[in-house]
Scaffold this active site. Structure first.
Site, PDB file in Angstrom:
ATOM      1  N   GLU A  48      -8.792  -0.602  -1.759  1.00  0.00           N
ATOM      2  CA  GLU A  48      -7.356  -0.554  -1.439  1.00  0.00           C
ATOM      3  C   GLU A  48      -6.976  -1.665  -0.467  1.00  0.00           C
ATOM      4  O   GLU A  48      -7.679  -1.904   0.524  1.00  0.00           O
ATOM      5  CB  GLU A  48      -7.033   0.814  -0.832  1.00  0.00           C
ATOM      6  CG  GLU A  48      -5.576   1.008  -0.469  1.00  0.00           C
ATOM      7  CD  GLU A  48      -5.322   2.379   0.150  1.00  0.00           C
ATOM      8  OE1 GLU A  48      -4.143   2.738   0.304  1.00  0.00           O
ATOM      9  OE2 GLU A  48      -6.290   3.080   0.472  1.00  0.00           O
ATOM     10  N   LYS A 130       2.216   1.472  -3.987  1.00  0.00           N
ATOM     11  CA  LYS A 130       1.947   2.862  -3.610  1.00  0.00           C
ATOM     12  C   LYS A 130       3.265   3.564  -3.317  1.00  0.00           C
ATOM     13  O   LYS A 130       4.074   3.076  -2.519  1.00  0.00           O
ATOM     14  CB  LYS A 130       1.032   2.885  -2.384  1.00  0.00           C
ATOM     15  CG  LYS A 130       0.525   4.265  -1.977  1.00  0.00           C
ATOM     16  CD  LYS A 130      -0.469   4.130  -0.832  1.00  0.00           C
ATOM     17  CE  LYS A 130      -1.084   5.466  -0.452  1.00  0.00           C
ATOM     18  NZ  LYS A 130      -2.058   5.329   0.655  1.00  0.00           N
ATOM     19  N   CYS A 164      -5.593   5.766  -3.094  1.00  0.00           N
ATOM     20  CA  CYS A 164      -5.894   6.721  -2.030  1.00  0.00           C
ATOM     21  C   CYS A 164      -5.249   8.081  -2.262  1.00  0.00           C
ATOM     22  O   CYS A 164      -5.454   8.705  -3.292  1.00  0.00           O
ATOM     23  CB  CYS A 164      -5.479   6.109  -0.699  1.00  0.00           C
ATOM     24  SG  CYS A 164      -6.305   6.808   0.749  1.00  0.00           S
TER      25      CYS A 164
END
Length: 330
Positions: A48, A130, A164
């Protein structure tokens, strides 16, 4: 006749960024791609926001002290597209490899946690952000939108990606499942929170593999001890920057295809037998014969958000009035 590969060699990279240089981190990406290519890898996943580095400072510094570190991250963050994506695209094309990379994307005055997917011919197929930064991350990144909740067809199959704790948003996962992803690329920061984070990660990626009936390739980052000390000199806080690594590859049956990597740097490599997808979904296809759309369904807003929108056209008042009785029509 299907042209999809029967087997795909995949790799998940657990490596350290260069905390002093975005170019240094990019060099690590390119060298790792070359190493993976020598081992016959056709798909590689990096951690990430690996370029230039995950904002570890935001987890151990109070918000009022984060200004200098945040500004430095913005200075080093790449634009997408830009020189970084050009370099990675060239590497993908040279290696004939699908590359999934996490970056801190700078868009004028904002940063985003962004995942980019390159096909084996070097084309940038997807840039997604995200959708909700987690906890401390909200001081660093803006929010993404539904435009990135999509799968892409690549040389190795249909690929989807989440970052995540997006894996704890069941509707985000279902959005990709409903598009029949075959290989799910997961990215976590690594070197964060400790063993409990690693344990939770293992449960999460295995569950998604089982529920989606797809392979999951998960990459986490790694900080060396000198890097931990560079992020914070407070020994009490340094413990929060250790552990939390679980780089792994999981089959649609929820099985590890190679030993997960929990410490140090390296590549986890496994051959994905694509026939296992049908084997799993024959028993339980959560977006097919096991779904009940007349009872439960998902609505997705897929358009990209923007601070400006075109003003809708409004019919003139004259055109909206009824014609008098007996008046001629055009």
């Amino acid at each position: 006749m299907s042209t999809k590969p029967k087997s795909v060699r995949a790799a998940a990279a657990q490596i350290s960024p260069d905390l002093e240089s975005a170019d240094g981190t990019l060099a690590r990406v390119l060298e790792t791609v070359r190493e993976a290519s020598r081992k016959g890898v056709e798909l590689i996943v990096f951690p990430e926001t690996f370029v230039p580095y995950y904002p570890y400072f935001s987890f151990v510094q109070p918000p009022v002290q984060q200004g200098p570190a945040h500004l430095l991250l913005m200075e080093r963050a790449p634009t997408v597209p830009g020189p970084l994506t050009d370099a990675v695209a060239a590497a993908a094309r040279e290696a004939g490899m699908v590359i999934v990379l996490g970056v801190n994307e700078r868009d004028h005055g904002s940063l985003y946690n962004t995942q980019v997917i390159f096909d084996a011919d070097g084309r940038l197929l997807l840039k997604r952000r995200k959708i909700t930064p987690t906890y401390h991350e909200r001081m660093v990144w803006g929010q993404g939108d539904g435009a990135g909740l999509t799968t892409v067809d690549t040389r190795v199959g249909r690929v989807g990606a989440l970052a995540c704790w997006e894996h704890y948003n069941p509707l985000a996962r279902y959005a990709l499942m409903a598009q029949h992803e075959e290989i799910h690329c997961a990215q976590f920061p690594g070197s964060l929170v400790g063993q409990i984070f690693a344990d939770q990660m293992g449960v999460t990626i295995r569950h998604h593999a089982l529920e989606s009936g797809c392979f999951v390739v998960n990459a986490t980052g790694w900080l060396h001890e000198a890097q931990v000390r560079a992020v914070t000199a407070d020994e009490k806080l340094q413990g929060a920057l250790r552990g939390g690594c679980h780089t792994a590859i999981v089959s649609p049956e929820g099985k590890y295809l190679a030993e997960p990597l929990t410490e140090g740097e390296g590549l986890v490599i496994a051959d994905l037998d694509m026939a296992l997808i049908t084997k799993r979904k024959r028993m339980m296809d959560s977006v097919g014969h096991y779904a009940r759309p007349e009872l439960l369904s998902l609505v997705i807003r897929r358009d990209a958000t923007s601070t400006t929108q075109p003003w809708p056209s409004v019919p003139s008042q004259e055109a909206a009035l009824p014609l008098p009785e007996g008046a001629p029509h055009d």
